[in-house]
Design a protein around this motif. Sequence first.
Motif, PDB file in Angstrom:
ATOM      1  N   VAL A 277       0.856  -1.188   0.000  1.00 21.13           N
ATOM      2  CA  VAL A 277       0.000   0.000   0.000  1.00 21.13           C
ATOM      3  C   VAL A 277       0.890   1.236   0.000  1.00 21.13           C
ATOM      4  CG1 VAL A 277      -1.792   1.268   1.229  1.00 21.13           C
ATOM      5  CG2 VAL A 277      -1.811  -1.227   1.230  1.00 21.13           C
ATOM      6  N   TRP A 284      -4.646   6.463  -1.861  1.00 17.61           N
ATOM      7  CA  TRP A 284      -3.996   5.218  -1.451  1.00 17.61           C
ATOM      8  C   TRP A 284      -4.060   4.212  -2.579  1.00 17.61           C
ATOM      9  CZ3 TRP A 284      -0.958   5.119   2.604  1.00 17.61           C
ATOM     10  CH2 TRP A 284      -1.158   6.040   3.626  1.00 17.61           C
ATOM     11  N   VAL A 346      -8.500  -1.214   2.456  1.00 22.02           N
ATOM     12  CA  VAL A 346      -7.836   0.096   2.489  1.00 22.02           C
ATOM     13  C   VAL A 346      -8.854   1.221   2.346  1.00 22.02           C
ATOM     14  CG1 VAL A 346      -6.226   1.580   1.231  1.00 22.02           C
ATOM     15  CG2 VAL A 346      -5.619  -0.787   1.711  1.00 22.02           C
ATOM     16  N   LEU A 353      -4.453   4.351   8.282  1.00 21.08           N
ATOM     17  CA  LEU A 353      -3.170   4.584   7.626  1.00 21.08           C
ATOM     18  C   LEU A 353      -2.698   6.021   7.804  1.00 21.08           C
ATOM     19  CD1 LEU A 353      -3.895   2.665   4.296  1.00 21.08           C
ATOM     20  CD2 LEU A 353      -2.651   1.816   6.288  1.00 21.08           C
ATOM     21  N   THR A 390       2.358  -1.474   4.642  1.00 19.09           N
ATOM     22  CA  THR A 390       1.886  -0.095   4.612  1.00 19.09           C
ATOM     23  C   THR A 390       3.002   0.826   5.089  1.00 19.09           C
ATOM     24  OG1 THR A 390       1.068  -0.018   6.896  1.00 19.09           O
ATOM     25  CG2 THR A 390      -0.376  -1.003   5.231  1.00 19.09           C
TER      26      THR A 390
END
Length: 474
Positions: A277, A284, A346, A353, A390
């Motif tokens: 990611v 994203w 996501v 995130l 991530t």
Amino acid sequence: MSSLELRADHRQTQTLSPRLQHAVRLLQMSSLDFAAIVRTKLGENPFLEEEDPAEPGSTLAAETGIAGADGEVGEGGVSMDPADGDDRALWQADQAGLARRAEDGDLSALDMMAVETTLQMHLHGQLNVLPLQPRDLMLARTLVESLDDDGYLRAPLEELAQIAPLNPPATMEEMQIALRRVQSLDPPGVGARSVAECLELQLPAIDCPQIRALAKAIVQEHLPALAARDVTALASRLGASASRVKEACERIRRLDPRPGWRFGSANIAYVIPDVVVKRLRHQWSVQLNPAVVPRIRLNRVYAELFQRHRKAENADMAGHLEDARWTLRNVEQRFSTILDVAGAIVRRQRHFLEYGPMAMKPLLLREIALECGVHESTVSRVTNNKYMATPVGVFELKYFFSRAIVSSNGSACSGTAIRGLIKDIIEAETPGHPLSDAEIRRQLVGQGLNVARRTVTKYRQMLHIESVEKRRRR
């Protein structure tokens, strides 16, 4: 009088074919296990070949060798005219491709690898230079070969005396002598039968006689108190000053409870993320990790040759061709499903995130299943043993799922967010005055989160944070 009756019932049931059951098991596997299965297929199926990394390929279909349901490859194969009957030209074209992918050399990578020294090799080398009789050497070798990876002797001496190839059989006195001989070898502590014995074998390294005597008493009789770091209780039981006991405990903690770990390499299973990611232009992006996607394709040359000369007696080869096409379809379906599920996660957890665990939203498997158009059990299998890399770390896909906990103002909070809040509360506690789980619960209730004390205890243990008693002793 009873009578026999014959009746036909029509029932509709759903069953999974053996091939579909196998596909379900493959979907649940980790990427490492799945790659091992694909490598096995490459070795068994002549219609599968590994794609050359140097050849161009930009899509998942190109990487997996799939262009459609029929299993034919659109890119990366050898171009040929169906009307061309020159089998020799096809064969030579494939062999030329193999030659380009091969590298000739006198030494392979395996030849250049260093040989690791195992614990048994290290101990046998020391025994070989000792002036021992053949019988004594055989007994010592028997004990060395019975050591586990930690360097401990777990098997009883009585059993080892029976398996030693000696005539007459070894006596217990001989076995005890052989054990002391092995325990005198390097590294110190090897050949021990318990943790206490392992530590005791290493105590001669302590120079001070008084500290060594205290350490021996602690190791032999007070290991639980040592593990609990209860210096006061140890000083009271041993009749020594707290400073002396503390110094003895510190010296014991420097000893090695697993001397066998110094030799050989442990098989460490590193986590390889399935998806990566990244944030690009405030958006994203979710991409497959190329390292976990098997680069295989259908060998068009072999498939074309088989189709031209197909005969009834070649049923086994037809099965291989069908299995190769099914394998390629399975590879494509597996990674496309993983990519879809990861992308949906996501989109739901983008605040995590950006802002961390406190922004994690409650999420159920059913929500992702509805968004991806698959069954909830499929999402469960996809998120099992699959990882996402991530900017804030590598997480298992299951990490992003948790049930909602409703706060006093009616908003929903995830378990991950509560664990992050518990961690912040413990990190902010006053040194020397740690908070109990009940006190942490009261602070959470004060912030509108009605969480039970046992839930606080469970979340604290999931964070690998010690209890209030152990934190207070530290």
